[in-house]
Design a protein around this motif. Structure first.
Motif, PDB file in Angstrom:
ATOM      1  N   LEU A  53      56.457  81.587  53.609  1.00 43.16           N
ATOM      2  CA  LEU A  53      55.978  80.668  54.641  1.00 43.16           C
ATOM      3  C   LEU A  53      56.290  79.219  54.276  1.00 43.16           C
ATOM      4  CD1 LEU A  53      52.497  82.318  55.313  1.00 43.16           C
ATOM      5  CD2 LEU A  53      54.390  82.146  56.952  1.00 43.16           C
ATOM      6  N   ASN A  54      57.213  79.017  53.340  1.00 50.54           N
ATOM      7  CA  ASN A  54      57.521  77.658  52.890  1.00 50.54           C
ATOM      8  C   ASN A  54      58.132  76.797  53.991  1.00 50.54           C
ATOM      9  OD1 ASN A  54      59.353  79.761  52.206  1.00 50.54           O
ATOM     10  ND2 ASN A  54      60.649  78.329  51.114  1.00 50.54           N
ATOM     11  N   HIS A  55      58.679  77.407  55.035  1.00 49.69           N
ATOM     12  CA  HIS A  55      59.267  76.668  56.150  1.00 49.69           C
ATOM     13  C   HIS A  55      58.238  76.305  57.227  1.00 49.69           C
ATOM     14  CE1 HIS A  55      59.160  80.871  57.276  1.00 49.69           C
ATOM     15  NE2 HIS A  55      59.185  80.483  58.536  1.00 49.69           N
ATOM     16  N   VAL A  56      57.023  76.813  57.106  1.00 48.03           N
ATOM     17  CA  VAL A  56      55.982  76.598  58.104  1.00 48.03           C
ATOM     18  C   VAL A  56      55.316  75.242  57.872  1.00 48.03           C
ATOM     19  CG1 VAL A  56      53.722  77.446  58.906  1.00 48.03           C
ATOM     20  CG2 VAL A  56      55.580  79.052  58.450  1.00 48.03           C
ATOM     21  N   LEU A  57      55.016  74.546  58.957  1.00 48.00           N
ATOM     22  CA  LEU A  57      54.319  73.269  58.850  1.00 48.00           C
ATOM     23  C   LEU A  57      52.918  73.491  58.306  1.00 48.00           C
ATOM     24  CD1 LEU A  57      55.358  71.594  62.230  1.00 48.00           C
ATOM     25  CD2 LEU A  57      56.255  71.122  59.935  1.00 48.00           C
ATOM     26  N   ARG A  58      52.411  72.497  57.573  1.00 47.86           N
ATOM     27  CA  ARG A  58      51.082  72.629  56.988  1.00 47.86           C
ATOM     28  C   ARG A  58      50.421  71.263  56.834  1.00 47.86           C
ATOM     29  NH1 ARG A  58      55.118  74.369  53.520  1.00 47.86           N
ATOM     30  NH2 ARG A  58      55.445  73.084  51.678  1.00 47.86           N
ATOM     31  N   VAL A  59      49.103  71.310  56.748  1.00 49.09           N
ATOM     32  CA  VAL A  59      48.289  70.113  56.582  1.00 49.09           C
ATOM     33  C   VAL A  59      47.408  70.324  55.353  1.00 49.09           C
ATOM     34  CG1 VAL A  59      46.456  68.687  57.593  1.00 49.09           C
ATOM     35  CG2 VAL A  59      48.244  69.646  59.069  1.00 49.09           C
ATOM     36  N   ALA A  60      47.469  69.406  54.420  1.00 53.71           N
ATOM     37  CA  ALA A  60      46.599  69.437  53.243  1.00 53.71           C
ATOM     38  C   ALA A  60      45.274  68.768  53.592  1.00 53.71           C
ATOM     39  CB  ALA A  60      47.265  68.724  52.069  1.00 53.71           C
ATOM     40  N   ASP A  61      44.167  69.463  53.319  1.00 55.26           N
ATOM     41  CA  ASP A  61      42.833  68.938  53.611  1.00 55.26           C
ATOM     42  C   ASP A  61      41.889  69.261  52.448  1.00 55.26           C
ATOM     43  OD1 ASP A  61      40.634  67.843  54.919  1.00 55.26           O
ATOM     44  OD2 ASP A  61      40.360  69.555  56.263  1.00 55.26           O
ATOM     45  N   PRO A  62      42.157  68.700  51.255  1.00 52.67           N
ATOM     46  CA  PRO A  62      41.352  69.046  50.080  1.00 52.67           C
ATOM     47  C   PRO A  62      39.878  68.659  50.207  1.00 52.67           C
ATOM     48  CG  PRO A  62      42.897  67.282  49.569  1.00 52.67           C
ATOM     49  CD  PRO A  62      43.225  67.761  50.943  1.00 52.67           C
ATOM     50  N   ASP A  63      39.555  67.686  51.042  1.00 57.01           N
ATOM     51  CA  ASP A  63      38.162  67.276  51.234  1.00 57.01           C
ATOM     52  C   ASP A  63      37.488  68.031  52.382  1.00 57.01           C
ATOM     53  OD1 ASP A  63      38.381  65.391  49.166  1.00 57.01           O
ATOM     54  OD2 ASP A  63      39.211  63.897  50.537  1.00 57.01           O
ATOM     55  N   CYS A  64      38.239  68.894  53.044  1.00 58.00           N
ATOM     56  CA  CYS A  64      37.723  69.717  54.157  1.00 58.00           C
ATOM     57  C   CYS A  64      37.195  68.894  55.328  1.00 58.00           C
ATOM     58  CB  CYS A  64      36.660  70.702  53.676  1.00 58.00           C
ATOM     59  SG  CYS A  64      37.255  71.874  52.445  1.00 58.00           S
ATOM     60  N   LYS A  65      37.700  67.674  55.503  1.00 58.20           N
ATOM     61  CA  LYS A  65      37.212  66.849  56.614  1.00 58.20           C
ATOM     62  C   LYS A  65      37.669  67.407  57.965  1.00 58.20           C
ATOM     63  CE  LYS A  65      40.825  63.362  56.870  1.00 58.20           C
ATOM     64  NZ  LYS A  65      41.192  61.970  56.827  1.00 58.20           N
ATOM     65  N   PHE A  66      38.880  67.950  58.036  1.00 61.07           N
ATOM     66  CA  PHE A  66      39.344  68.527  59.303  1.00 61.07           C
ATOM     67  C   PHE A  66      38.625  69.836  59.590  1.00 61.07           C
ATOM     68  CE2 PHE A  66      43.302  66.096  58.103  1.00 61.07           C
ATOM     69  CZ  PHE A  66      43.047  65.045  58.959  1.00 61.07           C
ATOM     70  N   TYR A  67      38.325  70.616  58.560  1.00 58.44           N
ATOM     71  CA  TYR A  67      37.542  71.833  58.734  1.00 58.44           C
ATOM     72  C   TYR A  67      36.215  71.474  59.419  1.00 58.44           C
ATOM     73  CZ  TYR A  67      40.477  74.612  55.512  1.00 58.44           C
ATOM     74  OH  TYR A  67      41.504  75.304  54.907  1.00 58.44           O
ATOM     75  N   LYS A  68      35.555  70.467  58.877  1.00 60.00           N
ATOM     76  CA  LYS A  68      34.251  70.041  59.407  1.00 60.00           C
ATOM     77  C   LYS A  68      34.383  69.530  60.839  1.00 60.00           C
ATOM     78  CE  LYS A  68      30.291  67.170  58.312  1.00 60.00           C
ATOM     79  NZ  LYS A  68      29.678  66.228  57.380  1.00 60.00           N
ATOM     80  N   GLN A  69      35.427  68.746  61.110  1.00 64.52           N
ATOM     81  CA  GLN A  69      35.598  68.192  62.454  1.00 64.52           C
ATOM     82  C   GLN A  69      35.883  69.277  63.489  1.00 64.52           C
ATOM     83  OE1 GLN A  69      38.566  65.246  61.295  1.00 64.52           O
ATOM     84  NE2 GLN A  69      37.082  63.606  61.637  1.00 64.52           N
ATOM     85  N   PHE A  70      36.410  70.409  63.052  1.00 63.38           N
ATOM     86  CA  PHE A  70      36.646  71.537  63.951  1.00 63.38           C
ATOM     87  C   PHE A  70      35.456  72.487  63.992  1.00 63.38           C
ATOM     88  CE2 PHE A  70      40.944  70.178  64.368  1.00 63.38           C
ATOM     89  CZ  PHE A  70      41.435  70.810  65.494  1.00 63.38           C
ATOM     90  N   GLY A  71      34.350  72.101  63.356  1.00 58.85           N
ATOM     91  CA  GLY A  71      33.141  72.907  63.403  1.00 58.85           C
ATOM     92  C   GLY A  71      33.145  74.093  62.467  1.00 58.85           C
TER      93      GLY A  71
END
Length: 175
Positions: free
Chosen positions: A82-100
């Motif tokens: 999956l190295n060609h797949v786009l990805r977002v690093a979120d080590p602080d989990c702020k996006f996880y939280k914003q998505f509920g």
């Protein structure tokens, strides 16, 4: 009320573009993963790899959100092709939280259901058990996004839940 268009404008992928911009070019299947040491994360990566590489996502762009740094993430994504797949690093989990996507309870993470599926995925299917690489309490989720709007979502009730990625993507063809 969370305006997801604002959140996804701030989610920058490894190619330097925002998830919002990508969702205006093509539909996006945004997958928030558990930590890389998690059996269920490894199982999800294998399934996503198979579906992606078989062309099952049609015109939908897969974007993975992870809790690690890019160097560690790249090794895991390469392992699952999956190295060609786009990805977002979120080590602080702020996006996880914003998505509920909340922190899991003991039952959600370690209850009978998760233990049973963990034995199936970890031992029988061979995904193993690894060391924690990220927040071990963070719950995952999946969102189908088009033109900055969420069309469908799957919020895990248990760490062991298995989303039906193809069903989510197929809802696009009925619109």
């Amino acid at each position: 009320m969370v305006l997801y268009s604002d959140v996804i404008q701030n989610m920058i992928t490894n190619d330097g573009n925002s998830v919002f911009d990508q969702s205006n070019k093509s539909d996006v299947l945004l997958v928030f993963l558990r930590h890389f040491g998690c059996t269920f994360c490894r199982e999800a990566l294998e399934e996503l790899s198979t579906l992606q590489n078989e062309g099952k996502f049609q015109n939908t762009q897969l974007i993975l959100v992870h809790m690690s740094n890019e160097e560690i993430a790249a090794k895991y994504f390469e392992r699952y092709h999956l190295n060609h797949v786009l990805r977002v690093a979120d080590p602080d989990c702020k996006f996880y939280k914003q998505f509920g996507l909340l922190k899991g309870t003991f039952n959600q993470l370690f209850g009978f259901r998760s233990w049973f599926r963990g034995i199936e995925a970890g031992l029988i299917k061979g995904y193993g058990f690894g060391m924690q690489l990220g927040d071990g309490f963070q719950m995952p989720g999946v969102f189908l996004i088009s033109n900055g709007k969420i069309l469908s979502s799957f919020i895990h009730k248990y760490a062991s839940d298995k989303p039906n990625y193809l069903k989510m993507v197929s809802c696009l063809s009925v619109q």
